[in-house]
Design an enzyme around this catalytic site. Structure first.
Site: not given
Ligand code: UGB
Length: 447
Positions: A252
Protein backbone atom coordinates in the site's frame (compact mmCIF):
# COMPACT_ATOMS: atom_id res chain seq x y z
CA UNK A 1 -47.77 -64.34 -79.00
CA UNK A 2 -45.81 -62.33 -76.74
CA UNK A 3 -47.97 -60.45 -74.39
CA UNK A 4 -47.77 -56.70 -74.78
CA UNK A 5 -45.64 -54.86 -72.24
CA UNK A 6 -47.49 -53.77 -69.12
CA UNK A 7 -47.71 -50.05 -69.89
CA UNK A 8 -49.25 -49.17 -66.51
CA UNK A 9 -46.15 -50.54 -64.65
CA UNK A 10 -43.76 -48.70 -66.94
CA UNK A 11 -45.63 -45.45 -66.57
CA UNK A 12 -45.76 -45.78 -62.77
CA UNK A 13 -42.04 -46.55 -62.67
CA UNK A 14 -41.23 -43.49 -64.74
CA UNK A 15 -43.43 -41.35 -62.55
CA UNK A 16 -41.74 -42.58 -59.40
CA UNK A 17 -38.30 -41.91 -60.85
CA UNK A 18 -39.45 -38.47 -61.92
CA UNK A 19 -40.89 -37.71 -58.48
CA UNK A 20 -37.77 -38.90 -56.74
CA UNK A 21 -35.70 -36.71 -59.11
CA UNK A 22 -37.89 -33.71 -58.20
CA UNK A 23 -37.57 -34.53 -54.50
CA UNK A 24 -33.78 -34.73 -54.80
CA UNK A 25 -33.77 -31.47 -56.69
CA UNK A 26 -35.89 -29.74 -54.05
CA UNK A 27 -33.77 -31.17 -51.25
CA UNK A 28 -30.62 -29.90 -52.93
CA UNK A 29 -32.23 -26.50 -53.45
CA UNK A 30 -33.35 -26.48 -49.82
CA UNK A 31 -29.88 -27.40 -48.64
CA UNK A 32 -28.31 -24.73 -50.77
CA UNK A 33 -30.86 -22.12 -49.53
CA UNK A 34 -30.24 -23.11 -45.90
CA UNK A 35 -26.49 -22.95 -46.27
CA UNK A 36 -26.83 -19.52 -47.92
CA UNK A 37 -28.98 -18.38 -44.98
CA UNK A 38 -26.52 -19.86 -42.52
CA UNK A 39 -23.64 -18.15 -44.32
CA UNK A 40 -25.46 -14.78 -44.24
CA UNK A 41 -26.31 -15.16 -40.55
CA UNK A 42 -22.69 -16.02 -39.73
CA UNK A 43 -21.51 -13.01 -41.71
CA UNK A 44 -23.98 -10.76 -39.90
CA UNK A 45 -22.92 -12.10 -36.49
CA UNK A 46 -19.26 -11.56 -37.39
CA UNK A 47 -20.01 -7.98 -38.48
CA UNK A 48 -21.87 -7.29 -35.21
CA UNK A 49 -18.95 -8.70 -33.22
CA UNK A 50 -16.45 -6.58 -35.17
CA UNK A 51 -18.64 -3.52 -34.58
CA UNK A 52 -18.72 -4.01 -30.80
CA UNK A 53 -15.04 -4.89 -30.67
CA UNK A 54 -14.13 -1.70 -32.52
CA UNK A 55 -16.39 0.32 -30.29
CA UNK A 56 -15.21 -1.10 -27.02
CA UNK A 57 -11.50 -1.72 -27.35
CA UNK A 58 -8.73 0.76 -27.81
CA UNK A 59 -7.12 1.18 -31.19
CA UNK A 60 -3.54 -0.03 -31.37
CA UNK A 61 -2.45 3.45 -32.32
CA UNK A 62 -0.75 5.64 -29.75
CA UNK A 63 -3.83 7.44 -28.48
CA UNK A 64 -3.10 8.43 -24.91
CA UNK A 65 -6.79 8.69 -23.97
CA UNK A 66 -7.33 5.04 -24.56
CA UNK A 67 -4.11 3.31 -23.72
CA UNK A 68 -5.10 2.13 -20.25
CA UNK A 69 -8.72 1.66 -21.00
CA UNK A 70 -10.59 -1.62 -20.95
CA UNK A 71 -14.11 -0.65 -21.76
CA UNK A 72 -17.21 -2.75 -21.72
CA UNK A 73 -20.18 -1.87 -23.88
CA UNK A 74 -22.49 -2.13 -20.90
CA UNK A 75 -20.44 0.38 -18.94
CA UNK A 76 -20.95 4.01 -18.17
CA UNK A 77 -20.61 5.59 -21.63
CA UNK A 78 -23.73 3.77 -22.68
CA UNK A 79 -25.85 4.53 -19.66
CA UNK A 80 -24.12 7.85 -19.00
CA UNK A 81 -24.34 9.60 -22.31
CA UNK A 82 -27.93 10.82 -22.34
CA UNK A 83 -29.20 14.36 -22.04
CA UNK A 84 -30.75 13.72 -18.61
CA UNK A 85 -27.44 12.34 -17.34
CA UNK A 86 -25.52 15.33 -18.69
CA UNK A 87 -27.98 17.67 -17.03
CA UNK A 88 -27.40 15.97 -13.66
CA UNK A 89 -23.63 16.14 -14.17
CA UNK A 90 -23.77 19.86 -15.02
CA UNK A 91 -26.17 20.70 -12.22
CA UNK A 92 -24.02 18.96 -9.61
CA UNK A 93 -20.75 20.51 -10.76
CA UNK A 94 -21.91 24.11 -11.23
CA UNK A 95 -20.63 26.46 -8.49
CA UNK A 96 -23.17 28.60 -6.61
CA UNK A 97 -20.78 31.26 -5.33
CA UNK A 98 -18.78 33.90 -7.24
CA UNK A 99 -15.48 32.42 -8.46
CA UNK A 100 -16.51 29.06 -7.00
CA UNK A 101 -14.66 25.92 -7.98
CA UNK A 102 -15.96 23.09 -10.04
CA UNK A 103 -14.45 20.03 -8.39
CA UNK A 104 -14.38 16.41 -9.48
CA UNK A 105 -14.16 14.43 -6.24
CA UNK A 106 -13.02 10.87 -6.90
CA UNK A 107 -13.90 8.38 -4.17
CA UNK A 108 -16.91 10.51 -3.25
CA UNK A 109 -18.70 7.44 -1.88
CA UNK A 110 -15.76 6.91 0.48
CA UNK A 111 -15.06 8.23 3.97
CA UNK A 112 -12.88 11.28 3.29
CA UNK A 113 -14.43 11.84 -0.16
CA UNK A 114 -17.98 12.14 1.10
CA UNK A 115 -17.00 14.57 3.89
CA UNK A 116 -15.00 16.76 1.50
CA UNK A 117 -17.73 16.73 -1.15
CA UNK A 118 -20.28 17.95 1.40
CA UNK A 119 -17.97 20.66 2.77
CA UNK A 120 -17.20 21.99 -0.71
CA UNK A 121 -20.86 21.96 -1.72
CA UNK A 122 -21.89 23.73 1.47
CA UNK A 123 -19.60 26.66 0.74
CA UNK A 124 -20.95 27.00 -2.80
CA UNK A 125 -18.53 25.03 -4.95
CA UNK A 126 -19.79 22.72 -7.66
CA UNK A 127 -19.04 19.08 -6.88
CA UNK A 128 -19.31 16.02 -9.04
CA UNK A 129 -18.50 12.68 -7.42
CA UNK A 130 -16.98 9.59 -8.97
CA UNK A 131 -16.92 6.19 -7.29
CA UNK A 132 -16.91 2.56 -8.36
CA UNK A 133 -18.64 1.43 -5.13
CA UNK A 134 -16.44 -1.65 -4.89
CA UNK A 135 -16.95 -4.18 -2.14
CA UNK A 136 -13.62 -3.82 -0.29
CA UNK A 137 -15.87 -2.97 2.64
CA UNK A 138 -19.63 -2.99 3.02
CA UNK A 139 -20.94 -1.14 -0.07
CA UNK A 140 -24.20 -0.35 1.74
CA UNK A 141 -22.28 2.21 3.82
CA UNK A 142 -21.01 3.79 0.59
CA UNK A 143 -24.58 3.83 -0.74
CA UNK A 144 -25.78 5.52 2.45
CA UNK A 145 -23.11 8.20 1.99
CA UNK A 146 -24.24 8.54 -1.63
CA UNK A 147 -27.83 9.10 -0.46
CA UNK A 148 -26.61 11.75 1.98
CA UNK A 149 -24.74 13.54 -0.79
CA UNK A 150 -27.77 13.31 -3.08
CA UNK A 151 -29.79 15.20 -0.45
CA UNK A 152 -27.29 18.02 -0.96
CA UNK A 153 -27.56 17.92 -4.75
CA UNK A 154 -24.29 16.08 -5.23
CA UNK A 155 -24.37 13.48 -7.98
CA UNK A 156 -21.93 10.58 -7.91
CA UNK A 157 -21.14 9.04 -11.28
CA UNK A 158 -20.64 5.32 -10.83
CA UNK A 159 -17.51 4.38 -12.71
CA UNK A 160 -13.98 3.18 -12.28
CA UNK A 161 -10.93 5.43 -12.47
CA UNK A 162 -9.65 3.28 -15.31
CA UNK A 163 -12.69 4.08 -17.46
CA UNK A 164 -11.03 6.54 -19.84
CA UNK A 165 -14.09 6.96 -22.08
CA UNK A 166 -16.21 8.00 -19.15
CA UNK A 167 -13.60 10.38 -17.73
CA UNK A 168 -13.08 11.96 -21.14
CA UNK A 169 -16.82 12.40 -21.46
CA UNK A 170 -17.00 14.06 -18.01
CA UNK A 171 -14.31 16.55 -18.97
CA UNK A 172 -16.12 17.21 -22.27
CA UNK A 173 -19.26 18.09 -20.32
CA UNK A 174 -17.67 20.01 -17.41
CA UNK A 175 -14.64 22.35 -17.39
CA UNK A 176 -13.47 21.21 -13.94
CA UNK A 177 -11.21 23.73 -12.21
CA UNK A 178 -9.98 21.13 -9.67
CA UNK A 179 -9.76 17.41 -9.08
CA UNK A 180 -9.79 16.21 -5.49
CA UNK A 181 -8.53 12.69 -6.02
CA UNK A 182 -9.39 10.52 -3.03
CA UNK A 183 -10.35 7.27 -4.73
CA UNK A 184 -7.86 4.56 -3.82
CA UNK A 185 -7.42 1.04 -2.62
CA UNK A 186 -6.84 1.75 1.06
CA UNK A 187 -5.75 -0.47 3.94
CA UNK A 188 -2.22 -1.49 4.86
CA UNK A 189 -2.75 -5.15 5.74
CA UNK A 190 -5.15 -6.02 2.88
CA UNK A 191 -2.30 -5.40 0.43
CA UNK A 192 -0.94 -8.85 1.28
CA UNK A 193 -4.26 -10.43 0.32
CA UNK A 194 -5.00 -8.55 -2.88
CA UNK A 195 -1.88 -6.78 -4.17
CA UNK A 196 -3.27 -6.31 -7.67
CA UNK A 197 -6.14 -4.11 -6.47
CA UNK A 198 -3.54 -1.57 -5.22
CA UNK A 199 -1.83 -1.52 -8.60
CA UNK A 200 -5.18 -1.12 -10.41
CA UNK A 201 -6.45 1.78 -8.31
CA UNK A 202 -3.43 3.56 -6.87
CA UNK A 203 -1.16 3.33 -9.89
CA UNK A 204 -3.09 2.52 -13.09
CA UNK A 205 -6.19 4.48 -12.03
CA UNK A 206 -4.15 7.50 -10.94
CA UNK A 207 -2.22 7.52 -14.22
CA UNK A 208 -5.44 7.26 -16.19
CA UNK A 209 -6.84 10.28 -14.36
CA UNK A 210 -3.64 12.26 -14.95
CA UNK A 211 -3.68 11.32 -18.64
CA UNK A 212 -7.16 12.79 -19.01
CA UNK A 213 -6.29 15.86 -16.90
CA UNK A 214 -3.12 16.67 -18.82
CA UNK A 215 -4.93 16.52 -22.18
CA UNK A 216 -7.77 18.79 -21.05
CA UNK A 217 -7.87 22.47 -21.86
CA UNK A 218 -7.73 24.24 -19.45
CA UNK A 219 -6.03 21.67 -17.23
CA UNK A 220 -7.48 21.38 -13.71
CA UNK A 221 -5.37 21.69 -10.53
CA UNK A 222 -5.07 18.41 -8.68
CA UNK A 223 -5.06 17.66 -4.95
CA UNK A 224 -4.78 13.99 -4.02
CA UNK A 225 -4.45 11.66 -1.04
CA UNK A 226 -1.06 10.18 -0.35
CA UNK A 227 -0.44 8.54 3.01
CA UNK A 228 1.60 8.69 6.20
CA UNK A 229 2.59 5.13 5.37
CA UNK A 230 5.16 6.41 2.83
CA UNK A 231 7.46 7.13 5.83
CA UNK A 232 7.73 3.35 6.23
CA UNK A 233 10.80 2.39 8.24
CA UNK A 234 11.82 6.02 8.80
CA UNK A 235 13.00 6.47 12.41
CA UNK A 236 13.31 10.26 12.55
CA UNK A 237 10.50 11.68 14.61
CA UNK A 238 8.14 13.51 14.11
CA UNK A 239 7.80 12.75 10.42
CA UNK A 240 8.61 15.71 8.24
CA UNK A 241 8.21 16.11 4.47
CA UNK A 242 11.98 16.48 4.18
CA UNK A 243 12.58 12.96 5.56
CA UNK A 244 13.38 10.02 3.32
CA UNK A 245 10.47 7.92 2.09
CA UNK A 246 12.28 5.20 0.23
CA UNK A 247 11.64 2.34 2.67
CA UNK A 248 7.93 1.53 2.45
CA UNK A 249 6.84 -1.29 4.77
CA UNK A 250 3.77 -2.34 2.78
CA UNK A 251 2.68 -2.57 -0.83
CA UNK A 252 0.00 0.00 0.00
CA UNK A 253 2.75 2.43 1.05
CA UNK A 254 4.78 1.56 -2.04
CA UNK A 255 1.85 2.39 -4.34
CA UNK A 256 1.25 5.72 -2.56
CA UNK A 257 4.96 6.51 -2.82
CA UNK A 258 4.77 5.57 -6.52
CA UNK A 259 1.87 8.01 -6.81
CA UNK A 260 4.08 10.80 -5.48
CA UNK A 261 6.73 10.02 -8.09
CA UNK A 262 4.11 9.77 -10.85
CA UNK A 263 2.78 13.17 -9.76
CA UNK A 264 6.28 14.57 -10.14
CA UNK A 265 6.48 13.25 -13.70
CA UNK A 266 3.14 14.70 -14.82
CA UNK A 267 3.98 18.02 -13.22
CA UNK A 268 7.38 18.05 -14.91
CA UNK A 269 6.30 17.06 -18.41
CA UNK A 270 2.80 18.51 -18.72
CA UNK A 271 2.65 21.43 -16.28
CA UNK A 272 -0.08 19.95 -14.07
CA UNK A 273 -0.38 21.65 -10.68
CA UNK A 274 -0.37 18.77 -8.18
CA UNK A 275 -0.57 18.68 -4.38
CA UNK A 276 -0.19 15.40 -2.45
CA UNK A 277 -1.54 15.16 1.11
CA UNK A 278 -0.13 12.54 3.45
CA UNK A 279 -3.09 11.62 5.67
CA UNK A 280 -2.35 10.17 9.12
CA UNK A 281 -4.87 7.46 10.19
CA UNK A 282 -8.07 9.41 9.63
CA UNK A 283 -11.09 8.51 11.78
CA UNK A 284 -14.57 9.80 12.54
CA UNK A 285 -18.30 9.49 11.75
CA UNK A 286 -19.08 7.69 8.48
CA UNK A 287 -15.62 6.11 8.72
CA UNK A 288 -14.12 2.99 7.20
CA UNK A 289 -15.19 -0.35 8.72
CA UNK A 290 -11.80 -1.89 7.86
CA UNK A 291 -9.98 0.44 10.27
CA UNK A 292 -9.10 -0.62 13.81
CA UNK A 293 -11.11 2.02 15.76
CA UNK A 294 -14.21 1.03 13.75
CA UNK A 295 -14.03 -2.73 14.06
CA UNK A 296 -12.82 -2.52 17.68
CA UNK A 297 -16.06 -0.63 18.45
CA UNK A 298 -18.12 -3.25 16.63
CA UNK A 299 -16.35 -6.22 18.24
CA UNK A 300 -16.41 -4.75 21.75
CA UNK A 301 -20.16 -4.14 21.47
CA UNK A 302 -20.66 -7.72 20.26
CA UNK A 303 -18.54 -9.12 23.09
CA UNK A 304 -15.93 -10.44 20.67
CA UNK A 305 -12.20 -10.38 21.50
CA UNK A 306 -9.95 -7.81 19.85
CA UNK A 307 -6.28 -8.14 19.00
CA UNK A 308 -3.86 -5.39 20.01
CA UNK A 309 -0.45 -5.36 18.41
CA UNK A 310 2.80 -4.66 20.24
CA UNK A 311 6.23 -4.07 18.76
CA UNK A 312 8.87 -6.80 18.69
CA UNK A 313 10.48 -5.27 21.83
CA UNK A 314 7.12 -5.21 23.70
CA UNK A 315 6.52 -1.51 23.17
CA UNK A 316 3.11 -0.06 22.44
CA UNK A 317 2.16 0.62 18.84
CA UNK A 318 0.98 4.21 18.32
CA UNK A 319 -0.74 6.28 15.66
CA UNK A 320 -1.20 9.98 15.04
CA UNK A 321 -4.99 9.50 14.74
CA UNK A 322 -6.46 12.49 12.87
CA UNK A 323 -10.08 13.57 13.05
CA UNK A 324 -11.99 13.82 9.77
CA UNK A 325 -13.00 17.50 10.14
CA UNK A 326 -9.34 18.50 10.48
CA UNK A 327 -8.52 16.51 7.34
CA UNK A 328 -11.38 18.17 5.44
CA UNK A 329 -10.05 21.61 6.43
CA UNK A 330 -6.62 20.53 5.21
CA UNK A 331 -8.01 19.36 1.86
CA UNK A 332 -9.89 22.62 1.36
CA UNK A 333 -6.82 24.64 2.37
CA UNK A 334 -4.80 22.76 -0.22
CA UNK A 335 -7.46 23.35 -2.90
CA UNK A 336 -7.68 27.05 -2.04
CA UNK A 337 -3.94 27.56 -2.36
CA UNK A 338 -3.45 25.36 -5.42
CA UNK A 339 -2.12 27.37 -8.32
CA UNK A 340 -3.44 26.87 -11.81
CA UNK A 341 -1.87 24.23 -14.02
CA UNK A 342 0.30 25.75 -16.71
CA UNK A 343 -0.16 23.39 -19.63
CA UNK A 344 -2.93 22.99 -22.12
CA UNK A 345 -3.92 20.18 -24.43
CA UNK A 346 -0.97 18.07 -23.29
CA UNK A 347 1.71 20.79 -23.67
CA UNK A 348 3.50 22.41 -20.73
CA UNK A 349 3.78 26.20 -21.03
CA UNK A 350 5.67 27.00 -17.79
CA UNK A 351 6.81 25.35 -14.53
CA UNK A 352 3.83 24.38 -12.36
CA UNK A 353 3.26 23.98 -8.64
CA UNK A 354 4.19 20.63 -7.08
CA UNK A 355 3.60 20.19 -3.35
CA UNK A 356 3.46 17.53 -0.66
CA UNK A 357 2.12 18.01 2.90
CA UNK A 358 1.60 16.02 6.07
CA UNK A 359 -1.95 16.23 7.43
CA UNK A 360 -1.80 14.68 10.90
CA UNK A 361 -2.81 15.44 14.46
CA UNK A 362 0.74 15.93 15.84
CA UNK A 363 -0.04 13.88 18.92
CA UNK A 364 0.37 10.09 18.67
CA UNK A 365 -1.73 7.84 20.90
CA UNK A 366 -1.06 4.17 21.62
CA UNK A 367 -3.51 1.54 20.39
CA UNK A 368 -4.00 0.48 24.02
CA UNK A 369 -5.14 4.02 24.89
CA UNK A 370 -7.41 4.07 21.82
CA UNK A 371 -9.08 0.92 23.14
CA UNK A 372 -9.52 2.30 26.65
CA UNK A 373 -11.18 5.48 25.26
CA UNK A 374 -13.59 3.31 23.24
CA UNK A 375 -14.29 1.13 26.33
CA UNK A 376 -15.18 4.22 28.33
CA UNK A 377 -17.43 5.64 25.62
CA UNK A 378 -19.22 2.33 25.16
CA UNK A 379 -19.27 1.50 28.83
CA UNK A 380 -18.18 -2.02 27.92
CA UNK A 381 -14.90 -3.80 28.75
CA UNK A 382 -13.00 -5.16 25.77
CA UNK A 383 -11.72 -8.74 25.66
CA UNK A 384 -8.13 -7.86 24.79
CA UNK A 385 -5.72 -10.20 23.16
CA UNK A 386 -2.24 -8.65 23.00
CA UNK A 387 0.20 -10.12 20.48
CA UNK A 388 3.43 -9.14 18.76
CA UNK A 389 2.71 -7.30 15.55
CA UNK A 390 2.78 -9.82 12.72
CA UNK A 391 4.84 -8.87 9.66
CA UNK A 392 1.83 -7.43 7.87
CA UNK A 393 3.02 -4.07 6.57
CA UNK A 394 2.20 -2.13 9.76
CA UNK A 395 4.76 0.27 11.18
CA UNK A 396 5.24 0.75 14.95
CA UNK A 397 4.29 4.43 15.16
CA UNK A 398 3.44 7.54 13.18
CA UNK A 399 3.78 11.18 14.22
CA UNK A 400 3.23 14.14 11.92
CA UNK A 401 5.04 17.42 11.81
CA UNK A 402 2.50 19.69 10.10
CA UNK A 403 4.39 22.99 10.15
CA UNK A 404 4.58 23.13 6.36
CA UNK A 405 0.78 22.83 5.93
CA UNK A 406 0.34 25.39 8.71
CA UNK A 407 2.69 27.84 7.01
CA UNK A 408 1.12 27.44 3.55
CA UNK A 409 -2.58 27.22 4.35
CA UNK A 410 -3.02 27.53 8.10
CA UNK A 411 -3.61 23.84 8.79
CA UNK A 412 -4.04 23.34 12.51
CA UNK A 413 -5.68 20.17 13.88
CA UNK A 414 -8.15 20.94 16.66
CA UNK A 415 -9.69 17.62 17.70
CA UNK A 416 -8.11 15.31 20.27
CA UNK A 417 -8.72 11.58 20.02
CA UNK A 418 -11.20 11.37 22.93
CA UNK A 419 -13.43 14.14 21.51
CA UNK A 420 -13.26 12.74 17.98
CA UNK A 421 -14.05 9.20 19.10
CA UNK A 422 -17.01 10.46 21.10
CA UNK A 423 -18.45 11.87 17.88
CA UNK A 424 -17.67 8.64 16.06
CA UNK A 425 -19.38 6.48 18.71
CA UNK A 426 -22.43 8.74 18.70
CA UNK A 427 -22.68 8.36 14.93
CA UNK A 428 -22.03 4.60 15.14
CA UNK A 429 -24.82 3.81 17.56
CA UNK A 430 -27.21 6.05 15.63
CA UNK A 431 -26.31 4.65 12.22
CA UNK A 432 -26.48 1.01 13.31
CA UNK A 433 -29.51 1.62 15.53
CA UNK A 434 -27.88 0.38 18.72
CA UNK A 435 -30.09 1.09 21.71
CA UNK A 436 -28.19 0.68 24.94
CA UNK A 437 -26.72 2.46 27.90
CA UNK A 438 -24.13 3.69 25.39
CA UNK A 439 -26.74 5.89 23.76
CA UNK A 440 -28.04 7.36 27.00
CA UNK A 441 -24.57 8.25 28.22
CA UNK A 442 -23.59 9.85 24.92
CA UNK A 443 -26.85 11.74 24.57
CA UNK A 444 -26.45 13.35 27.97
CA UNK A 445 -22.82 14.36 27.45
CA UNK A 446 -22.42 15.26 23.81
CA UNK A 447 -22.92 18.46 21.87
O1 UGB B 1 -2.14 6.80 7.81
C1 UGB B 1 -2.25 6.12 6.83
O2 UGB B 1 -1.69 6.39 5.79
C2 UGB B 1 -3.01 4.85 6.88
O3 UGB B 1 -3.89 4.92 8.00
C3 UGB B 1 -4.63 3.76 8.21
O4 UGB B 1 -3.75 2.68 8.46
P1 UGB B 1 -3.40 2.31 9.95
O5 UGB B 1 -2.68 3.40 10.61
O6 UGB B 1 -2.74 0.97 9.90
O7 UGB B 1 -4.85 2.24 10.62
P2 UGB B 1 -5.64 1.00 11.23
O8 UGB B 1 -5.72 -0.09 10.26
O9 UGB B 1 -6.90 1.54 11.75
O10 UGB B 1 -4.72 0.57 12.44
C4 UGB B 1 -4.51 1.46 13.53
C5 UGB B 1 -3.58 0.83 14.52
O11 UGB B 1 -4.18 -0.33 15.10
C6 UGB B 1 -3.29 -1.41 15.03
N1 UGB B 1 -4.09 -2.63 14.92
C7 UGB B 1 -4.81 -2.87 13.80
C8 UGB B 1 -5.58 -3.98 13.70
C9 UGB B 1 -5.64 -4.89 14.77
O12 UGB B 1 -6.34 -5.93 14.74
N2 UGB B 1 -4.92 -4.60 15.88
C10 UGB B 1 -4.15 -3.51 15.99
O13 UGB B 1 -3.49 -3.30 17.03
C11 UGB B 1 -2.41 -1.13 13.84
O14 UGB B 1 -1.16 -1.78 13.98
C12 UGB B 1 -2.28 0.37 13.92
O15 UGB B 1 -1.23 0.70 14.77
C13 UGB B 1 -5.49 3.46 7.01
O16 UGB B 1 -6.16 2.23 7.20
C14 UGB B 1 -4.67 3.39 5.75
O17 UGB B 1 -5.56 3.29 4.66
C15 UGB B 1 -3.79 4.59 5.60
O18 UGB B 1 -4.52 5.68 5.19
Amino acid sequence: MASPPDMSKTTTGKLERYNSYIRRLNHTKFLSASSKLLFRLTLLAALILIFFFTLNYPPLSDNSHHVLHHHNFLSSTFYGGGAAWEKKVRHSSTPRRPNGFSVLVTGAGGFVGSHCALALKKRGDGVLGLDNFNSYYDPSLKRARQALLAQHQIFIVEADLNDAHLLTKLFDVVPFTHILHLAAQAGVRYAMKNPQSYVNSNIAGFINLLEIAKATNPQPSIVWASSSSVYGLNTQNPFSESHGTDQPASLYAATKKAGEEIAHTYNHIYGLSITGLRFFTVYGPWGRPDMAYFFFTKDILQGKPITIYQTADDKEVARDFTYIDDIVRGCIGALDTAEKSTGSGGKKKAPAQLRIYNLGNTSPVSVGKLVSIIENLLNVKAKKHVIKMPRNGDVPYTHANVSLAYKDFGYKPTTDLASGLRKFVKWYIGYYGIESKVKKENDSSDD
